[in-house]
Design a protein around this motif. Structure first.
Motif, PDB file in Angstrom:
ATOM      1  N   PRO A 208      -7.719  37.623  -1.102  1.00 15.83           N
ATOM      2  CA  PRO A 208      -7.469  36.181  -1.015  1.00 15.83           C
ATOM      3  C   PRO A 208      -6.453  35.686  -2.041  1.00 15.83           C
ATOM      4  O   PRO A 208      -5.756  34.700  -1.783  1.00 15.83           O
ATOM      5  CB  PRO A 208      -8.859  35.561  -1.270  1.00 15.83           C
ATOM      6  N   ASN A 211      -3.110  35.975  -0.511  1.00 14.98           N
ATOM      7  CA  ASN A 211      -2.874  34.850   0.404  1.00 14.98           C
ATOM      8  C   ASN A 211      -2.515  33.586  -0.362  1.00 14.98           C
ATOM      9  O   ASN A 211      -1.677  32.792   0.088  1.00 14.98           O
ATOM     10  CB  ASN A 211      -4.118  34.607   1.253  1.00 14.98           C
ATOM     11  N   GLU A 212      -3.151  33.379  -1.515  1.00 18.15           N
ATOM     12  CA  GLU A 212      -2.847  32.196  -2.315  1.00 18.15           C
ATOM     13  C   GLU A 212      -1.439  32.258  -2.887  1.00 18.15           C
ATOM     14  O   GLU A 212      -0.782  31.223  -3.037  1.00 18.15           O
ATOM     15  CB  GLU A 212      -3.870  32.062  -3.457  1.00 18.15           C
ATOM     16  N   ILE A 214       1.151  33.621  -1.407  1.00 21.00           N
ATOM     17  CA  ILE A 214       2.026  33.247  -0.301  1.00 21.00           C
ATOM     18  C   ILE A 214       1.942  31.749  -0.031  1.00 21.00           C
ATOM     19  O   ILE A 214       2.960  31.087   0.224  1.00 21.00           O
ATOM     20  CB  ILE A 214       1.657  34.056   0.951  1.00 21.00           C
ATOM     21  N   SER A 215       0.745  31.188  -0.109  1.00 21.55           N
ATOM     22  CA  SER A 215       0.598  29.736   0.066  1.00 21.55           C
ATOM     23  C   SER A 215       1.309  28.977  -1.049  1.00 21.55           C
ATOM     24  O   SER A 215       1.940  27.936  -0.805  1.00 21.55           O
ATOM     25  CB  SER A 215      -0.890  29.362   0.092  1.00 21.55           C
ATOM     26  N   THR A 260       8.333  35.850   1.577  1.00 16.82           N
ATOM     27  CA  THR A 260       6.949  35.981   2.031  1.00 16.82           C
ATOM     28  C   THR A 260       6.657  37.391   2.535  1.00 16.82           C
ATOM     29  O   THR A 260       5.582  37.945   2.273  1.00 16.82           O
ATOM     30  CB  THR A 260       6.665  34.960   3.143  1.00 16.82           C
ATOM     31  N   THR A 264       3.954  39.985   1.050  1.00 15.65           N
ATOM     32  CA  THR A 264       2.922  40.581   1.905  1.00 15.65           C
ATOM     33  C   THR A 264       2.835  42.090   1.686  1.00 15.65           C
ATOM     34  O   THR A 264       1.744  42.656   1.596  1.00 15.65           O
ATOM     35  CB  THR A 264       3.224  40.278   3.381  1.00 15.65           C
ATOM     36  N   GLN A 267       1.096  42.684  -1.505  1.00 19.90           N
ATOM     37  CA  GLN A 267      -0.337  42.462  -1.352  1.00 19.90           C
ATOM     38  C   GLN A 267      -1.017  43.685  -0.738  1.00 19.90           C
ATOM     39  O   GLN A 267      -2.075  44.121  -1.206  1.00 19.90           O
ATOM     40  CB  GLN A 267      -0.577  41.234  -0.467  1.00 19.90           C
TER      41      GLN A 267
END
Length: 288
Positions: A208, A211-212, A214-215, A260, A264, A267
């Motif tokens: 997660p 994901n944060e 990337i956000s 992004t 990814t 990540q």
């Protein structure tokens, strides 16, 4: 005479005709969409090519990456502290952490950015000033809280509330027997957290958190409202002069997609690294 056993029937793989039909239909629609974009003169691909690697755009991209890394670093450290406070048996620390999470998750990010940028409306000067003494170390708020500083404060403090919940979930996901085993070896709470709990919680925290990140990368575009110097700010500055809005937005979209995609891949790499020991244990248990 020996009785010959009947041969086992050969199982054929199931045929999925509708999958092929759906694949063809999607391919046709996608090809038509790409052809429409490529042949549309309003896209102005020559303008996109001219500005894709321009100095102003690349400076904005660099500021976006710097903002993302800096704000996420602050948010992760602050999120760990808040998560530990939220799990503390001290009611004061618990309620302070809950109040922080409640406030910064509840107020929209754009509102927080505009608030920090206009902090001088509440406190024109910030510093240390003691009445009845000569101690007066203050500075103008507008000088201290620049658009970049306001961007860092808004993004980092907002993200820290989400990171606190992610870290708390990761800490709760570690089996309590691990802590009991560490205490039986004479470890203090700090040693337990650093050597046993946090390393194992990373398996839950990393996905997660990726994901944060990337956000956060995309959320930096909101600092354009306060002229934060990011990629979107640079794009707005360019198309406010040449009025080529769509080509410049395409330039921004291309760079956001590139960065992004790289984030990814990073990540996936980190998830694989932190999950190596756990995957091997799981595979051994399955074989047993």
């Amino acid at each position: 005479m020996a009785v010959q056993e009947p041969a086992e029937p050969m199982l054929l793989p199931p045929r999925h005709h509708w999958r092929a039909v759906a694949a063809v239909a999607v391919s046709v629609v996608l090809a038509a969409f790409v052809a429409s974009l490529a042949g549309n003169p309003n896209m102005q691909w020559d303008v996109v090519g001219n500005y894709l690697f321009s100095g102003q755009i690349l400076d904005g991209l660099a500021n976006t990456i710097i903002l993302t890394i800096l704000c996420m670093a602050i948010a992760i450290v602050l999120g760990i502290i808040i998560a530990i406070m939220a799990m503390s048996g001290n009611p004061v620390l618990y309620w302070v952490a809950q109040a922080y999470i409640w406030f910064f998750r509840g107020v929209p990010l754009l509102v927080q950015l505009v608030f920090w940028f206009n902090l001088a409306l509440l406190w024109p000067r910030i510093g240390l000033s003691l009445p009845f003494t000569d101690i007066d170390y203050t500075i103008s708020t507008n000088v201290l809280i620049t658009s970049f500083v306001a961007s860092v404060l808004g993004l980092a403090l907002h993200e820290a509330a989400y990171m606190a919940e992610i870290v708390r979930a990761g800490l709760l996901g570690v089996d309590s027997g691990q802590s009991e085993a560490g205490r039986s070896l004479g470890m203090s709470d700090g040693q337990l957290l650093r050597r046993i709990i946090l390393p194992q919680a990373m398996r839950i925290i990393v996905p997660p958190t990726g994901n944060e990140v990337i956000s956060m990368l995309k959320a930096t575009s909101l600092v354009a409202f306060i002229a934060g110097g990011d990629l979107m700010t640079a794009v707005q500055n360019v198309y406010s002069h040449n009025f080529r809005v769509m080509p410049l937005l395409i330039v921004a979209s291309i760079w956001y997609l590139i960065v992004t995609t790289l984030a990814t891949f990073l990540q996936f790499y980190l998830e694989k690294r932190v999950g190596q020991g756990f995957s091997s244990v799981a595979s051994r248990s399955k074989r047993a």
